[in-house]
Design a protein around this motif. Structure first.
Motif, PDB file in Angstrom:
ATOM      1  N   HIS A   1       0.804  -1.217   0.000  1.00  0.00           N
ATOM      2  CA  HIS A   1       0.000   0.000   0.000  1.00  0.00           C
ATOM      3  C   HIS A   1       0.833   1.260   0.000  1.00  0.00           C
ATOM      4  CE1 HIS A   1       1.050  -0.229   4.234  1.00  0.00           C
ATOM      5  NE2 HIS A   1       0.636   1.000   4.367  1.00  0.00           N
ATOM      6  N   ASP A   2       2.107   1.173   0.479  1.00  0.00           N
ATOM      7  CA  ASP A   2       2.945   2.358   0.544  1.00  0.00           C
ATOM      8  C   ASP A   2       3.670   2.623  -0.777  1.00  0.00           C
ATOM      9  OD1 ASP A   2       4.510   0.140   0.747  1.00  0.00           O
ATOM     10  OD2 ASP A   2       5.597   0.766   2.548  1.00  0.00           O
ATOM     11  N   ASP A   3       3.528   1.734  -1.767  1.00  0.00           N
ATOM     12  CA  ASP A   3       4.055   1.966  -3.108  1.00  0.00           C
ATOM     13  C   ASP A   3       2.925   2.607  -3.919  1.00  0.00           C
ATOM     14  OD1 ASP A   3       5.099   1.913  -5.658  1.00  0.00           O
ATOM     15  OD2 ASP A   3       5.902  -0.117  -5.504  1.00  0.00           O
ATOM     16  N   VAL A   4       2.792   3.930  -3.770  1.00  0.00           N
ATOM     17  CA  VAL A   4       1.634   4.623  -4.329  1.00  0.00           C
ATOM     18  C   VAL A   4       1.551   4.476  -5.841  1.00  0.00           C
ATOM     19  CG1 VAL A   4       0.534   6.875  -4.610  1.00  0.00           C
ATOM     20  CG2 VAL A   4       1.578   6.261  -2.416  1.00  0.00           C
ATOM     21  N   GLU A   5       2.679   4.584  -6.510  1.00  0.00           N
ATOM     22  CA  GLU A   5       2.660   4.497  -7.977  1.00  0.00           C
ATOM     23  C   GLU A   5       2.143   3.144  -8.442  1.00  0.00           C
ATOM     24  OE1 GLU A   5       5.772   4.792 -11.766  1.00  0.00           O
ATOM     25  OE2 GLU A   5       6.400   5.430  -9.765  1.00  0.00           O
ATOM     26  N   ARG A   6       2.591   2.072  -7.781  1.00  0.00           N
ATOM     27  CA  ARG A   6       2.145   0.731  -8.159  1.00  0.00           C
ATOM     28  C   ARG A   6       0.658   0.555  -7.862  1.00  0.00           C
ATOM     29  NH1 ARG A   6       4.481  -4.949  -5.679  1.00  0.00           N
ATOM     30  NH2 ARG A   6       3.653  -6.345  -7.273  1.00  0.00           N
TER      31      ARG A   6
ATOM     32  N   PHE B   1      -4.752   1.824   1.566  1.00  0.00           N
ATOM     33  CA  PHE B   1      -4.680   1.235   2.897  1.00  0.00           C
ATOM     34  C   PHE B   1      -4.328  -0.250   2.798  1.00  0.00           C
ATOM     35  CE2 PHE B   1      -7.548   4.839   3.173  1.00  0.00           C
ATOM     36  CZ  PHE B   1      -7.097   5.500   4.316  1.00  0.00           C
ATOM     37  N   PRO B   2      -3.622  -0.773   3.805  1.00  0.00           N
ATOM     38  CA  PRO B   2      -3.214  -2.175   3.757  1.00  0.00           C
ATOM     39  C   PRO B   2      -4.310  -3.151   4.181  1.00  0.00           C
ATOM     40  CG  PRO B   2      -2.338  -1.149   5.723  1.00  0.00           C
ATOM     41  CD  PRO B   2      -3.013  -0.060   4.940  1.00  0.00           C
TER      42      PRO B   2
ATOM     43  N   GLN C   1       2.663  -3.418  16.678  1.00  0.00           N
ATOM     44  CA  GLN C   1       3.099  -4.083  15.458  1.00  0.00           C
ATOM     45  C   GLN C   1       1.999  -4.072  14.389  1.00  0.00           C
ATOM     46  OE1 GLN C   1       6.163  -6.068  14.672  1.00  0.00           O
ATOM     47  NE2 GLN C   1       6.877  -4.574  16.156  1.00  0.00           N
ATOM     48  N   LEU C   2       0.775  -4.385  14.784  1.00  0.00           N
ATOM     49  CA  LEU C   2      -0.328  -4.415  13.825  1.00  0.00           C
ATOM     50  C   LEU C   2      -0.637  -3.022  13.302  1.00  0.00           C
ATOM     51  CD1 LEU C   2      -2.699  -7.010  15.529  1.00  0.00           C
ATOM     52  CD2 LEU C   2      -1.416  -7.325  13.426  1.00  0.00           C
ATOM     53  N   LEU C   3      -0.613  -2.042  14.179  1.00  0.00           N
ATOM     54  CA  LEU C   3      -0.902  -0.678  13.756  1.00  0.00           C
ATOM     55  C   LEU C   3       0.154  -0.177  12.772  1.00  0.00           C
ATOM     56  CD1 LEU C   3      -2.936   1.595  14.239  1.00  0.00           C
ATOM     57  CD2 LEU C   3      -1.430   2.480  16.012  1.00  0.00           C
ATOM     58  N   ALA C   4       1.410  -0.509  13.026  1.00  0.00           N
ATOM     59  CA  ALA C   4       2.491  -0.054  12.160  1.00  0.00           C
ATOM     60  C   ALA C   4       2.393  -0.673  10.768  1.00  0.00           C
ATOM     61  CB  ALA C   4       3.844  -0.391  12.789  1.00  0.00           C
ATOM     62  N   GLU C   5       2.002  -1.937  10.668  1.00  0.00           N
ATOM     63  CA  GLU C   5       2.003  -2.608   9.373  1.00  0.00           C
ATOM     64  C   GLU C   5       0.657  -2.581   8.677  1.00  0.00           C
ATOM     65  OE1 GLU C   5       3.569  -6.748   7.325  1.00  0.00           O
ATOM     66  OE2 GLU C   5       4.325  -6.055   9.247  1.00  0.00           O
TER      67      GLU C   5
ATOM     68  N   PRO D   1      -5.685  -4.773  16.684  1.00  0.00           N
ATOM     69  CA  PRO D   1      -6.425  -6.041  16.660  1.00  0.00           C
ATOM     70  C   PRO D   1      -7.927  -5.878  16.845  1.00  0.00           C
ATOM     71  CG  PRO D   1      -5.048  -5.842  18.631  1.00  0.00           C
ATOM     72  CD  PRO D   1      -4.632  -4.759  17.720  1.00  0.00           C
ATOM     73  N   LEU D   2      -8.350  -4.902  17.658  1.00  0.00           N
ATOM     74  CA  LEU D   2      -9.790  -4.704  17.844  1.00  0.00           C
ATOM     75  C   LEU D   2     -10.447  -4.229  16.553  1.00  0.00           C
ATOM     76  CD1 LEU D   2     -10.048  -3.093  21.409  1.00  0.00           C
ATOM     77  CD2 LEU D   2     -10.770  -5.389  20.708  1.00  0.00           C
ATOM     78  N   ALA D   3      -9.780  -3.296  15.840  1.00  0.00           N
ATOM     79  CA  ALA D   3     -10.339  -2.803  14.581  1.00  0.00           C
ATOM     80  C   ALA D   3     -10.377  -3.904  13.530  1.00  0.00           C
ATOM     81  CB  ALA D   3      -9.533  -1.615  14.085  1.00  0.00           C
TER      82      ALA D   3
END
Length: 488
Positions: free
Chosen positions: A2-7, A51-52, A120-124, A129-131
């Motif tokens: 998701h962070d590779d916007v062009e792709r 978004f991932p 860890q989950l929020l960063a990636e 986990p609740l969301a």
């Protein structure tokens, strides 16, 4: 990705369905998020956000597109192909651990603090986990709303919501419709359930898919009473956290037709997750096949029937027991041995729609069996009883959130568990896509026919170029096996 916007922009503009589930695109001017293949006219690039996960898009205030239904896209193949803590957490969330045990229970099973898991989950994934669990509950609620006639209160609690108010608010926020509006929209096309409690579902996958490989092997190794092939569908019993169920799975060109009969509807999301895992439906066949085609020896096999999946399991502990029963014997003998174990120790159930009669016995039920009653060589009896004892005591974790390498090490320490058995369990129970069985007779025969090395060490060295998809290479090498075609 998701962070590779062009792709991501290229995938969204080309409506590339291969990326469905890998990331989600949102439009700031409409407040809607979609899957990359959404058929609507693409927005301006400056209005796109990526978004991932669906949960991250929902947490950012976007609601699901009513046309492409991004919440129903195949899951990301990342979580089945990785062994790190984030991937293990995602597999456990899909299996319903947060709904049953909360975030502290998830963290405890992973062996980390709650704060570490959330960070860890929020960063990636852009969501905690609740969301992530909330997004899964919303999807389960939608399935029940659209495919059943259950009262909304029953839908809410079956989907895992703690209250009717929370259920109503979540459905409105995620889908921009009330539960009643969702049901009314789906009423015209809703298939009728086969029986009370039986739910018809569509399980999506990334094309291509080779059903002969997948369903052929499951049908050929099916244990009587627990599994069967009936009327063009694979059927089996499910042991679930709150009860049991029966899954009927039929391959269709663009999805898997799934019929679930459950004793407790709160097990729905777990049952769906386990069926998807069994059929390896979150795999990315394009990525797998492209890499394997890089080997000229595999190219014609891959081109002949692309999209082979790794048949896995709905119960890793059952698979481990069956792997030991299948050591050095034919498929027919392994099925007979497993059927005897089921008849003696399995839990009886009823199946009005077919011939399934038992759940496969769990390790606790098998812990009391008399080794002398097993029609096995003495060494194999010792191996089986040692394995069962270790599984019943919780000394070996084969769950979806288990550590693959730790499980391998503990399995290897048991008497009589050699590389073939350990790697078979790693491939089908743990779900490691790089598991490899160079000592398997079928693999060695295929290697000899293709001009590949046949000794385990030499074949393993040769297979290094197939990493990290050696488990899929195994399926292609087995392509001439008698399990590779759908039964009649």
């Amino acid at each position: 990705m998701h962070d590779d916007v062009e792709r991501c922009v290229r995938a969204a503009l080309s409506k590339d369905a291969r990326f469905d589930g890998w990331f989600f695109g949102a439009v700031v001017t409409t407040g809607i998020y979609c899957r990359p293949s959404c058929p609507v006219a693409p927005p301006k690039v400056e209005n796109m956000r990526f978004f991932p996960s669906a949960a991250a898009a929902q947490s950012a205030g976007f609601r699901a597109c009513k046309r492409c239904r991004p919440d129903a896209s195949p899951g990301s193949p990342e979580w089945n192909g990785r062994a790190d803590v984030v991937a293990r957490a995602m597999r456990m969330i899909a299996d319903g651990v947060v709904d049953r045990d909360g975030v502290p229970g998830l963290a405890a099973k992973l062996g980390y603090s709650t704060r570490h898991i959330e960070r860890q989950l929020l960063a990636e994934l852009g969501a905690g986990p609740l969301a992530l669990a909330r997004a899964q509950r919303a999807q389960t609620a939608r399935l029940l709303i659209e495919t059943s006639t259950l009262p909304m209160a029953d839908v809410a609690f079956a989907a895992g919501f703690a209250s009717i108010r929370m259920f109503n608010e979540t459905v409105r926020e995620v889908f921009a419709l009330t539960p009643t509006q969702l049901r009314n929209r789906a009423a015209c096309g809703r298939p009728a359930a086969a029986a009370p409690g039986a739910l018809p579902l569509r399980l999506p996958f990334r094309a291509p898919l080779c059903p002969g490989n997948l369903f052929g092997r499951l049908a050929a190794t099916a244990v009587p009473r627990v599994e069967e092939w009936r009327d063009g569908a694979y059927r089996r019993t499910l042991r679930l956290p709150r009860g049991h169920g029966i899954a009927t799975l039929r391959p269709l060109p663009d999805h898997i037709d799934c019929r679930l009969s459950l004793t407790d509807l709160r097990d729905l999301s777990t049952a769906i997750s386990r069926c998807r895992r069994l059929l390896d439906l979150d795999a990315d066949p394009i990525a797998v096949d492209d890499l394997l085609r890089g080997d000229p020896v595999l190219t014609p096999i891959v081109d002949k029937d692309p999209g082979r999946r790794v048949p896995r399991t709905v119960d890793p502990y059952e698979l481990a027991v069956r792997a030991v029963l299948g050591q050095r014997v034919s498929t027919v003998t392994a099925r007979i041995r497993a059927a005897r174990l089921v008849a003696a120790h399995g839990e009886p159930i009823t199946d009005p729609a077919g011939g399934l009669t038992h759940l496969f016995p769990d390790p606790v039920a098998l812990a009391s069996l008399d080794p002398a009653a097993l029609a096995l060589p003495q060494a194999r009896r010792t191996t089986l009883t040692e394995l069962i004892a270790a599984l019943a005591a919780g000394e070996i974790d084969l769950s979806v959130g288990g550590d693959w390498q730790r499980a391998r090490a503990r399995l290897s320490a048991l008497p009589g568990l050699g590389p073939w058995t350990v790697e078979t369990i790693a491939m089908r129970a743990l779900g490691d896509p790089d598991a490899f069985v160079p000592t398997d007779p079928g693999i060695r025969a295929a290697a000899r026919e293709l001009g590949l090395p046949v000794t385990p060490a030499a074949l393993t060295h040769r297979a290094a170029t197939w990493r990290p998809w050696r488990a899929y290479a195994v399926q292609y090498l087995w392509a001439t096996d008698d399990h590779s075609a759908l039964p009649g």
